[in-house]
Scaffold this motif. Sequence first.
Motif, short mmCIF file in Angstrom:
data_model
loop_
_atom_site.label_atom_id
_atom_site.label_comp_id
_atom_site.label_asym_id
_atom_site.label_seq_id
_atom_site.Cartn_x
_atom_site.Cartn_y
_atom_site.Cartn_z
N ASP A 221 42.48 55.16 78.94
CA ASP A 221 43.65 55.04 79.79
C ASP A 221 44.91 55.04 78.94
N GLY A 222 45.92 55.78 79.36
CA GLY A 222 47.21 55.79 78.68
C GLY A 222 47.32 56.87 77.61
N ARG B 114 40.88 60.00 65.25
CA ARG B 114 41.87 61.05 65.48
C ARG B 114 42.07 61.26 66.97
N LEU B 115 43.27 61.65 67.30
CA LEU B 115 43.63 61.92 68.69
C LEU B 115 43.31 63.38 68.98
N ARG B 116 42.42 63.62 69.91
CA ARG B 116 42.02 64.98 70.25
C ARG B 116 42.89 65.58 71.34
N ASP B 117 43.38 64.71 72.26
CA ASP B 117 44.21 65.22 73.34
C ASP B 117 44.90 64.05 74.03
N ALA B 118 46.11 64.29 74.49
CA ALA B 118 46.84 63.29 75.27
C ALA B 118 47.63 64.04 76.33
N SER B 119 47.18 63.92 77.57
CA SER B 119 47.85 64.62 78.66
C SER B 119 47.80 63.77 79.91
N ASP C 174 47.97 60.74 82.15
CA ASP C 174 47.85 59.30 81.94
C ASP C 174 46.62 58.93 81.12
N THR C 175 45.96 59.91 80.49
CA THR C 175 44.76 59.62 79.69
C THR C 175 44.82 60.32 78.34
N SER C 176 43.96 59.88 77.43
CA SER C 176 43.87 60.48 76.10
C SER C 176 42.41 60.58 75.70
N LEU C 177 42.12 61.55 74.81
CA LEU C 177 40.80 61.67 74.21
C LEU C 177 40.90 61.27 72.74
N VAL C 178 40.11 60.27 72.35
CA VAL C 178 40.13 59.75 70.99
C VAL C 178 38.75 59.91 70.38
N GLU C 179 38.69 60.42 69.15
CA GLU C 179 37.44 60.54 68.41
C GLU C 179 37.37 59.43 67.37
N LEU C 180 36.32 58.64 67.44
CA LEU C 180 36.13 57.52 66.51
C LEU C 180 34.83 57.70 65.74
N THR C 181 34.89 57.47 64.43
CA THR C 181 33.71 57.47 63.57
C THR C 181 33.50 56.05 63.06
N LEU C 182 32.32 55.51 63.30
CA LEU C 182 32.01 54.12 62.94
C LEU C 182 30.61 54.02 62.36
N HIS C 183 30.40 53.02 61.51
CA HIS C 183 29.02 52.68 61.13
C HIS C 183 28.65 51.29 61.64
N SER C 184 29.58 50.63 62.28
CA SER C 184 29.32 49.30 62.82
C SER C 184 28.30 49.36 63.95
N GLY C 185 27.51 48.28 64.08
CA GLY C 185 26.56 48.18 65.17
C GLY C 185 26.89 47.06 66.13
N ARG C 186 28.11 46.54 66.05
CA ARG C 186 28.47 45.42 66.91
C ARG C 186 28.53 45.84 68.38
N PRO D 283 42.03 50.92 77.49
CA PRO D 283 40.65 50.73 77.95
C PRO D 283 39.91 52.06 78.11
N VAL D 284 38.61 52.03 77.80
CA VAL D 284 37.78 53.22 77.89
C VAL D 284 37.44 53.55 79.34
N ILE D 285 37.62 54.81 79.69
CA ILE D 285 37.24 55.31 81.01
C ILE D 285 35.86 55.97 80.94
N ASP D 286 35.62 56.72 79.87
CA ASP D 286 34.36 57.43 79.69
C ASP D 286 34.08 57.50 78.19
N LEU D 287 32.80 57.33 77.82
CA LEU D 287 32.45 57.30 76.39
C LEU D 287 31.17 58.08 76.14
N VAL D 288 31.22 58.96 75.13
CA VAL D 288 30.08 59.79 74.76
C VAL D 288 29.86 59.71 73.25
#
Length: 262
Positions: A144-145, A172-177, A179-191, A205-210
């Motif tokens: 959102d946002g 990195r920000l993949r797209d922002a158009s 009222d929403t944005s697409l963000v790519e996150l790389t993590l090794h955390s398992g929390r 807040p996350v609307i959709d996550l893949v």
Amino acid sequence: MTDEEGVRLQKVLANAGVASRRVCEQYIVEGRIRVNGRVVTELGTRIDPASDLVDVDGTAIQLDATKRYIMLNKPTGVVSSMKDEHGRPDLRRFTKDWDERLYNVGRLDAETSGLLVLTNDGDLAHVLAHPSFGVTKVYIAKVDGRVTPQTIARLTKGIELEDGPIAADKARLRDASGDTSLVELTLHSGRNRIVRRMMAAVGHPVIDLVRRQFGPLHLGTLPAGRARELTTVERGALLTVARQAAPTPHIDSRDPGSETRA
């Protein structure tokens, strides 16, 4: 092991699908094969396929034909369990094509879709699932946002959560158009629910996550709800990562390996 024990290396390699026995003999002579980390060039070399580790040109080879490695594009609404005690849709429906008893490597929340690995290889599963070994995952989050470059910088610099600080390996920000944005996150955390909590903490807040990537594996065009065996190349890449990671874990005691979720 005496000279008469074990199985000839070229036969083992051919049985593992590396190449024909004659080509495998050529690989040995050329010094392209390692057994337990040591280059082997003798054609008479015998090994124990049950215990010896073999790689070709640095890529690990699975010698045990009973091991299965499956990629699943888990759809939303499915829990990451082989049997859910509450009767919710679980992973059993996706394993009917295989006789082996498979189990999932780590977890994705029910509302998160994407790449999940199923296997009967317990040693590999332990390394891949536990965040102390540093295997990375890549997520695409629709949030959102409108996310700013400053927010991306915060994610990689580190933010404070209720269970301690966390920083994305990459963002990195993949797209922002709109009222929403697409963000790519790389993590090794398992929390637990880490991507959702990170994005909420920075006001998006996350609307959709893949999850699109797990270690060297990419989801590609595999449709949601479909599963397939890893290719020879994918399997080798996954085994290579596991073998390289296992001897030198960098421990993060906050991250329980059995709770790898997004």
